[in-house]
Design an enzyme around this catalytic site. Structure first.
Site, PDB file in Angstrom:
ATOM      1  N   GLU A 241      11.150 -32.589  -2.824  1.00 20.23           N
ATOM      2  CA  GLU A 241      11.669 -33.293  -4.198  1.00 20.23           C
ATOM      3  C   GLU A 241      11.607 -34.619  -4.157  1.00 20.23           C
ATOM      4  OE1 GLU A 241      14.372 -31.433  -6.779  1.00 20.23           O
ATOM      5  OE2 GLU A 241      14.100 -29.362  -5.993  1.00 20.23           O
TER       6      GLU A 241
ATOM      7  N   THR B   1      16.649 -40.840  -1.858  1.00 19.86           N
ATOM      8  CA  THR B   1      16.839 -40.150  -3.025  1.00 19.86           C
ATOM      9  C   THR B   1      18.151 -39.814  -2.942  1.00 19.86           C
ATOM     10  OG1 THR B   1      14.601 -39.272  -3.169  1.00 19.86           O
ATOM     11  CG2 THR B   1      16.258 -38.034  -3.982  1.00 19.86           C
TER      12      THR B   1
ATOM     13  N   ARG C  11      12.746 -23.901  -6.784  1.00 21.36           N
ATOM     14  CA  ARG C  11      13.930 -23.794  -5.663  1.00 21.36           C
ATOM     15  C   ARG C  11      14.203 -22.462  -5.219  1.00 21.36           C
ATOM     16  NH1 ARG C  11      18.379 -28.326  -7.796  1.00 21.36           N
ATOM     17  NH2 ARG C  11      17.008 -30.154  -7.509  1.00 21.36           N
TER      18      ARG C  11
ATOM     19  N   ALA D  96       8.132 -35.236 -10.437  1.00 28.79           N
ATOM     20  CA  ALA D  96       8.258 -35.647 -11.931  1.00 28.79           C
ATOM     21  C   ALA D  96       7.986 -37.146 -12.300  1.00 28.79           C
ATOM     22  CB  ALA D  96       9.689 -35.472 -12.547  1.00 28.79           C
TER      23      ALA D  96
ATOM     24  N   GLU E 139       0.876  -1.134   0.145  1.00 21.77           N
ATOM     25  CA  GLU E 139      -0.130   0.093  -0.120  1.00 21.77           C
ATOM     26  C   GLU E 139       0.611   1.152   0.040  1.00 21.77           C
ATOM     27  OE1 GLU E 139      -2.114  -2.847   2.904  1.00 21.77           O
ATOM     28  OE2 GLU E 139      -0.152  -2.594   2.041  1.00 21.77           O
TER      29      GLU E 139
END
Length: 378
Positions: A304, A207, A195, A165, A64
């Site tokens: 991820e 992973t 990211r 993915a 604002e």
């Protein structure tokens, strides 16, 4: 900056059209605003935009004030469209309500109410000062703009964005374990943008061991922000000392492990390399983990992988936003995107809502939210 897809304004009221314009302005902000929200403001008179502003950095002018400064004397008599209820308290900056009143704004239209007890109540302050006030306009779009802040305030934990993915048949790797690359370079570039907008990136130990990821922001032009913290959920503390995640000279790594592992030789070795080790709660509650990480300053966590971590977060209903990068490929075998979640009948299936979809040739990027959140009352 959050993602902006084309918005068809046909069928919207005048107030909604200008509020969607304010949302677009507010999306120019980055994670530099945190722990504050992304907010946009547009000043309008006679259906013409006079000025606009957005919150660019925590401790700096709110949206604002930025808009009022740009407008100068032209702000008198205008309508202010603000995506979040103007604040009414003195913090590192002054109350936006007083700035709007002093500038001679005649009407204020806002989207979402401010859940922060210290800042809320601005609408009533403006009404008492004689301004016309209307709230809840384009509410869903305004809540999405401020989704990280709203989750932080309403649930006292980090906002969780789960990115996956996958192939058309939901595989995240082939049977032989190969996964580079399921999706295209365009999709991977969008992940790097995600990211850049996150405070931390979380993966599981599976992973980390399979891919030895770097988990850094790369290939983003003009990226000058601090690299996100790398989070590893590693209950057995299997992270090798020579892994990329254990190299902390350029980017911090926090490992979430059990209290018992903190006394191990491996913990000592990782700590010497600069890895920060954090004990998981005895009951294994991920909700408590996210509350603790929020208290440590992590407002927004991008998850991820992998399938086990994704399923664990989904089981506890802790995923606030789901981003699927879908490649037009079919494997027919290989690891699935989600580990088993204990759902044994269609009646117990989690319901999600497709919010937006965008081609990232040749892939498709879809954004989903839990169906219970689509029309959540403000």
């Amino acid at each position: 900056m959050i993602e902006q897809f084309p918005i068809d304004s046909a069928g919207f009221t005048e107030d909604e059209r200008w509020m969607l314009r304010a949302v677009a302005v507010g999306s120019q902000g980055t994670r530099a605003v945190r722990p504050n929200p992304l907010v946009g403001c547009v000043l309008v008179r006679d259906d013409q935009e006079i000025a606009s502003g957005f919150h660019a950095q925590s401790g700096h002018a709110h949206a604002e004030v930025a808009a009022l400064t740009a407008a100068g004397p032209k702000a008198r008599g205008a309508t202010a469209y603000v995506t979040l209820e103007p604040c009414s308290h003195q913090g590192r900056t002054g109350p936006c309500t007083q700035a709007l009143i002093s500038a001679g704004i005649s009407r204020v239209v806002y989207g979402a109410s401010d859940p922060n007890p210290l800042a809320q109540g601005g609408a009533e302050v403006l009404r008492r000062a004689g301004l016309a006030v209307c709230g809840g306009v384009a509410l869903q779009a305004c809540r999405r703009l401020a989704e990280v802040f709203l989750t932080n305030q309403e649930q006292s934990r980090s906002f969780i964005q789960l990115k996956l993915a996958m192939t058309l048949d939901g595989r995240i790797a082939a049977r032989d374990g190969t996964s580079q690359w399921i999706t295209s370079e365009s999709a991977r570039l969008q992940v790097h943008a995600m990211r850049a907008n996150s405070d931390a990136i979380l993966v599981g130990s599976g992973t980390a061991l399979a891919d030895d990821p770097q988990l850094s922001v790369r290939n983003i032009p003009n990226f000058t922000g601090k690299q996100p913290i790398r989070l590893l959920l590693d209950r057995r503390l299997r992270l090798p000392a020579d892994a990329l995640l254990a190299r902390t000279e350029q980017q911090a790594t926090w490992v979430l492990t059990t209290q018992a592992q903190l006394a191990s030789a491996q913990a000592e070795k990782l700590a010497k390399q600069g890895v920060q080790l954090i004990a998981l709660p005895p009951d294994g509650s991920l909700k408590q983990v996210l509350a603790d990480l929020y208290q440590r300053g992590l407002c927004h966590i991008l998850v991820e992988g992998g399938a086990t971590v994704a399923a664990a977060l989904l089981r506890e209903d802790l995923v606030d936003r789901l981003d699927l990068m879908i490649a037009p490929k079919i494997l027919g075998d290989g690891p699935m995107a989600f580990a088993p979640m204990g759902i044994d009948t269609i009646a117990r299936a989690q319901q999600w809502h497709f919010a937006q979809a965008q081609p990232l040739a040749p892939d498709l990027w879809t954004i989903l939210y839990r169906s219970r959140d689509v029309h959540r009352p403000d």
